[in-house]
Scaffold this active site. Structure first.
Site, PDB file in Angstrom:
ATOM      1  N   SER A 141       0.821  -1.120   0.017  1.00 45.76           N
ATOM      2  CA  SER A 141      -0.104  -0.232  -0.008  1.00 45.76           C
ATOM      3  C   SER A 141       0.922   1.013  -0.219  1.00 45.76           C
ATOM      4  O   SER A 141       1.891   1.258   0.138  1.00 45.76           O
ATOM      5  CB  SER A 141      -0.984  -0.223   1.185  1.00 45.76           C
ATOM      6  OG  SER A 141      -1.824   1.306   1.848  1.00 45.76           O
ATOM      7  N   TYR A 154      -1.350   0.602  10.757  1.00 45.84           N
ATOM      8  CA  TYR A 154      -1.479   0.288   9.158  1.00 45.84           C
ATOM      9  C   TYR A 154      -0.270   0.475   9.024  1.00 45.84           C
ATOM     10  O   TYR A 154      -0.067  -0.388   7.817  1.00 45.84           O
ATOM     11  CB  TYR A 154      -3.019   0.516   8.491  1.00 45.84           C
ATOM     12  CG  TYR A 154      -3.143  -0.287   7.044  1.00 45.84           C
ATOM     13  CD1 TYR A 154      -3.567  -1.226   7.027  1.00 45.84           C
ATOM     14  CD2 TYR A 154      -3.209   0.873   6.230  1.00 45.84           C
ATOM     15  CE1 TYR A 154      -3.620  -2.256   5.729  1.00 45.84           C
ATOM     16  CE2 TYR A 154      -3.287   0.289   5.006  1.00 45.84           C
ATOM     17  CZ  TYR A 154      -3.072  -1.401   4.046  1.00 45.84           C
ATOM     18  OH  TYR A 154      -3.668  -1.890   3.464  1.00 45.84           O
TER      19      TYR A 154
END
Length: 259
Positions: A141, A154
């Site tokens: 990501s 995250y």
């Protein structure tokens, strides 16, 4: 295994990007071992792929469980093996600040995104090395290269997966293993934001509010498929992809009146 008999393991195949990638590769004629935790969703995927030219093998798998991965490996090995691994299983949980973070959320994110990828890679590396032209694609990501407020857990997980991918590429080049990293920005899928916001659909909708064209799971699947379908000597090391409206991690254009 010839180019016409390409075979891949796709984790996270029950929803979102993993599901879309499995379908795309089957459309391209691959044999795909679709691994995911939810058997019902896997069976629905099988129904959707019935008319596609490739071959689908469903394998209920939890990437956080060693015994489950052992069983997955046995199934893949017995069916002829794979030359490509796509680690797509992952996700985010919670959007609290670090001061208010839930340790259990961080534990889940690290287990799923980082250690889940590690377990799969370690189990299948000997198979890919023996093949001679193996490929590993890790879906990370943009959160793995730029931190943001409310994203600490995250960020930590995806930064870790990003680092794992870079080290793996260096270590496995001598074994002719191609290591690809795809780093999407804002992707709108049916579950990602909802799960992150613990089922609060209002908060989940706010993630995408005003962004007329975020990336979709199919967009990312197209890129993943393109990367692994290229001739093996071509390695797309890191592919950062974002919607045009997301010029950077901190700059997202939200259009007034757009849901």
């Amino acid at each position: 295994m010839s180019d016409s008999q390409r075979s891949a393991l796709v984790t996270g195949a029950t929803s979102g990007i993993g599901r879309a990638t499995a379908k795309k590769l089957i459309s391209d004629g691959w044999t795909v071992f679709a691994a995911g935790r939810r058997q019902q969703q896997l069976e629905t995927l099988a129904t959707e792929c019935e008319q596609l030219p490739g071959r689908l093998v469903l394998v209920a798998t939890d990437v956080t469980d060693n015994a489950s991965i052992d069983a997955l490996f046995s199934t893949v090995e017995a069916a002829g093996g794979v030359d490509t691994i796509l680690n797509i299983a992952g996700g985010a949980l919670g959007a609290e600040s670090i001061a208010d973070a839930n340790i259990d959320d961080w534990q889940w994110m690290i287990e799923t995104n980082v250690l889940g990828s590690l377990r799969i890679i370690q189990k299948f590396l000997p198979m890919l090395r023996a093949h001679g032209e193996g490929t590993i694609l890790n879906l990370t990501s943009t959160a793995g290269v730029v931190a943001y407020e409310g994203g600490g857990g995250y960020n930590a997980a995806k930064f870790g997966q990003h680092a794992l991918t870079g080290a793996l590429r260096l270590e496995e080049a001598e074994h002719n293993i191609r290591v690809v990293e795809v780093l999407p920005g804002l992707v709108k899928t049916e579950e990602f934001a909802s799960k992150r916001m613990r089922g609060d659909e209002s908060k989940a909708a706010n993630v995408y509010a005003g962004v007329s064209k975020p990336l979709t799971a199919d967009d990312v699947a197209d890129v993943c498929s393109y990367a692994v379908n290229l001739p093996h000597h071509i390695n797309l090391d890191e592919i950062v992809m974002r919607p045009v409206k997301q010029a950077a991690q901190h700059k997202l254009i939200r259009d007034e009146g757009t849901l």
